[in-house]
Design a protein around this motif. Structure first.
Motif, PDB file in Angstrom:
ATOM      1  N   UNK A  21       0.836  -1.202   0.000  1.00 38.79           N
ATOM      2  CA  UNK A  21       0.000   0.000   0.000  1.00 38.79           C
ATOM      3  C   UNK A  21       0.874   1.256   0.000  1.00 38.79           C
ATOM      4  N   UNK A  22       2.125   1.082  -0.372  1.00 41.26           N
ATOM      5  CA  UNK A  22       3.175   2.103  -0.406  1.00 41.26           C
ATOM      6  C   UNK A  22       3.350   2.824   0.942  1.00 41.26           C
ATOM      7  N   UNK A  23       3.107   2.076   2.016  1.00 40.90           N
ATOM      8  CA  UNK A  23       3.483   2.559   3.346  1.00 40.90           C
ATOM      9  C   UNK A  23       4.942   2.173   3.587  1.00 40.90           C
ATOM     10  N   UNK A  24       5.596   2.905   4.488  1.00 43.67           N
ATOM     11  CA  UNK A  24       6.999   2.618   4.760  1.00 43.67           C
ATOM     12  C   UNK A  24       7.111   1.578   5.873  1.00 43.67           C
ATOM     13  N   UNK A  25       7.864   0.539   5.628  1.00 41.89           N
ATOM     14  CA  UNK A  25       8.036  -0.501   6.637  1.00 41.89           C
ATOM     15  C   UNK A  25       9.509  -0.696   6.930  1.00 41.89           C
ATOM     16  N   UNK A  26       9.796  -1.019   8.172  1.00 42.26           N
ATOM     17  CA  UNK A  26      11.177  -1.335   8.525  1.00 42.26           C
ATOM     18  C   UNK A  26      11.404  -2.809   8.236  1.00 42.26           C
ATOM     19  N   UNK A  27      12.532  -3.138   7.584  1.00 38.55           N
ATOM     20  CA  UNK A  27      12.827  -4.540   7.317  1.00 38.55           C
ATOM     21  C   UNK A  27      12.767  -5.299   8.645  1.00 38.55           C
ATOM     22  N   UNK A  28      12.180  -6.465   8.608  1.00 38.04           N
ATOM     23  CA  UNK A  28      11.927  -7.253   9.815  1.00 38.04           C
ATOM     24  C   UNK A  28      13.176  -7.355  10.694  1.00 38.04           C
ATOM     25  N   UNK A  29      14.335  -7.593  10.049  1.00 37.35           N
ATOM     26  CA  UNK A  29      15.563  -7.855  10.803  1.00 37.35           C
ATOM     27  C   UNK A  29      16.002  -6.665  11.661  1.00 37.35           C
ATOM     28  N   UNK A  30      15.610  -5.456  11.276  1.00 35.43           N
ATOM     29  CA  UNK A  30      16.076  -4.275  12.006  1.00 35.43           C
ATOM     30  C   UNK A  30      14.990  -3.619  12.844  1.00 35.43           C
ATOM     31  N   UNK A  31      13.806  -4.192  12.810  1.00 35.93           N
ATOM     32  CA  UNK A  31      12.634  -3.536  13.371  1.00 35.93           C
ATOM     33  C   UNK A  31      12.828  -3.108  14.838  1.00 35.93           C
ATOM     34  N   UNK A  32      13.335  -4.006  15.676  1.00 39.41           N
ATOM     35  CA  UNK A  32      13.450  -3.707  17.105  1.00 39.41           C
ATOM     36  C   UNK A  32      14.392  -2.531  17.357  1.00 39.41           C
ATOM     37  N   UNK A  33      15.557  -2.572  16.706  1.00 43.43           N
ATOM     38  CA  UNK A  33      16.559  -1.521  16.893  1.00 43.43           C
ATOM     39  C   UNK A  33      16.023  -0.149  16.501  1.00 43.43           C
ATOM     40  N   UNK A  34      15.395  -0.080  15.339  1.00 42.15           N
ATOM     41  CA  UNK A  34      14.918   1.213  14.854  1.00 42.15           C
ATOM     42  C   UNK A  34      13.812   1.745  15.756  1.00 42.15           C
ATOM     43  N   UNK A  35      12.907   0.863  16.170  1.00 45.85           N
ATOM     44  CA  UNK A  35      11.806   1.317  17.029  1.00 45.85           C
ATOM     45  C   UNK A  35      12.334   1.854  18.351  1.00 45.85           C
ATOM     46  N   UNK A  36      13.302   1.167  18.925  1.00 43.73           N
ATOM     47  CA  UNK A  36      13.867   1.590  20.201  1.00 43.73           C
ATOM     48  C   UNK A  36      14.559   2.954  20.029  1.00 43.73           C
TER      49      UNK A  36
END
Lengths: 329, 329
Positions: free
Chosen positions: A130-145
């Protein structure tokens, strides 16, 4: 740790070279904006904290300063520093309840961004269907923190970021910071993690245009930068708790140099480290002995333990200060 | 624009200084990995493109090189360059169907990241209530476009990023790139936007440890870096189409210097620009006159028009090459 150490008089020669440095430096372009931000930050944070006592404020300097070799600057001398130490330390000072003035080299490592990619942060993200921006699964925790922690610090109004590039900018802004922190007395702290140039070309004697490469080898003479740590301790903010760093490449002279810096600049703590091992190992030199600090494994920060020790020393310094005040009154 | 220009013989003195430079430079740590990546990239892109002809490949160099002043490097001389020109040009070369080897300074500006924040990209993002990552509304379009364009380039296999920091790394990698591009003949292009040091300290004569600041002013002598553009044109990739840049601060000598570079290094185009105006204005010097290129307003890139002109010149060069081949056969 005598809080009065900083109040001696500066030698005449140093005073003259300091004056000459500031008089001939190219003036800051945005000094009134910086001054305004600083005043607002100190006002906000000098009020009592929730626990009753005043908030402690630390100025963390971070990254390397540059020395222009030409007035219209194409070439400059730079000092190696990623800014990782300053960024990590800022995070731990926050945790300990300090407000932080982060005086950093433009483009150097930022608090809460240490685990993010250096070159191309685009690799962390992808576009959803839906052309939303997603963080690649592997980095998700780090970026969110990272995003969460950063916004928390900003919202609490306890982070002021001030950038510099040249040695001229750095020392002018440092002076402004130190003078505005003076009213905080011993609640102020300076944590000099920046890699500051020892040598510079005075603006007046600098080549106006780009140095031409057609005329054989290049000979250069660089002057010593006046030792501003002395001036900070003795004039700008004499009651502040001061930590400086000593980085060497030769282990044989490290402790001797750290000890000299301790005495010469009346530091409260000098952090000695070697280029080859600085990420995981430091020696904290104080006036009653030195403490070796190592990171426990590759996932832990040496800065965590360092800041714990410094906060403890700062508390003792404040305690001693209170006793002296009571003793005097 | 004689494709044969590059095949003259190098003067003995230059050959000797080039050999000495490479012989004494600290060896690349990851040369076999770079070599492997290069080979795969050239193999993939030297096959026919959809339109029938071979794919054109450009090596864009970008950002400044450093010159270490100490072997265990704390201090170094750096060259001013954000890498913006190289990053923007890379985007327009993609648009024109080129495969790009992006030889860039670590940490410098990256293609498709030009409009993203320099210091703290965290300001672009926020956490939603479900703790999903959201782009702040105001930046949403820019970030989405950046991520989309970047991933498109990567997926097409037409972008190879190779980083450098020191002049020693840069010239060693450039030589590897040039030699692997040699089989592409005139379909290869070099676009030398990097700010390459003119002076360096030979590794052998460099201080082993950090230079001490206690012993008065610092005197330094720097040698000239051998003029590798000549070597690239005459030995490494003699058939490639070559563009170099001339950045000056003094408008009075700019065109004269660009003209000299054109003749001395047998460039096909020299892009002349001044430090004060380089973002919006360049003069493209060729062997049949020069072309002024300006960006039309603050929202348009001067690189768009520059690359259009270069692609056109490169087509003419290829055409001429084909005629000569037919003429010879």
């Amino acid at each position: 740790m005598d809080p009065g150490n900083g109040s001696d008089i500066l030698p005449e020669e140093l005073t003259a070279s300091v004056e000459s440095f500031f008089d001939t430096a190219p003036p800051l372009q945005d000094s009134s904006l910086i001054s305004h931000k600083l005043q607002a930050f100190i006002d906000r944070n000098s009020k009592s904290s929730e626990g009753g006592g005043p908030v402690r404020v630390v100025c963390v300097t971070s990254g390397g300063t540059t020395v222009p070799l030409e007035q219209r600057c194409v070439r400059y001398i730079d000092n190696f520093s990623s800014g990782h130490r300053g960024a990590a330390s800022t995070e731990y000072f926050f945790k300990a309840g300090y407000a932080v003035i982060f005086l950093h080299r433009r483009g150097s490592c930022q608090p809460y961004c240490r685990y993010l990619p250096e070159d191309s942060f685009l690799d962390f993200f992808e576009l959803g269907e839906d052309s939303s921006i997603q963080v690649c699964q592997s980095h998700s925790t780090i970026v969110k923190k990272a995003i969460g922690d950063y916004q928390n610090a900003v919202e609490r109004g306890q982070l002021l970021k001030l950038p510099f590039t040249t040695i001229f900018e750095y020392l002018q802004v440092l002076r402004m910071v130190a003078i505005s922190m003076r009213p905080l007395g011993p609640y102020g702290m300076f944590y000099h993690a920046a890699a500051v140039s020892d040598f510079y070309v005075p603006w007046e004697s600098m080549a106006k245009h780009k140095i031409q490469s057609s005329s054989g080898p290049l000979d250069m003479r660089l002057n010593q930068v006046p030792k501003m740590l002395s001036v900070l301790r003795k004039e700008w903010a004499p009651m502040a708790f001061c930590i400086s760093f000593k980085l060497e490449t030769d282990g044989n002279i490290l402790l001797q140099k750290a000890d000299m810096a301790m005495k010469k600049y009346h530091m409260h703590v000098v952090v000695a480290n070697l280029l080859a091992t600085y990420k995981r190992e430091v020696i904290m030199v104080t006036d009653n002995g030195s403490i070796n600090v190592c990171s426990q494994d590759e996932y832990s920060d040496v800065e965590e333990e360092m800041i714990k020790i410094l906060v403890d020393r700062h508390s003792k310094y404040l305690e001693q200060y209170r006793i002296e005040i009571i003793g005097l009154s």
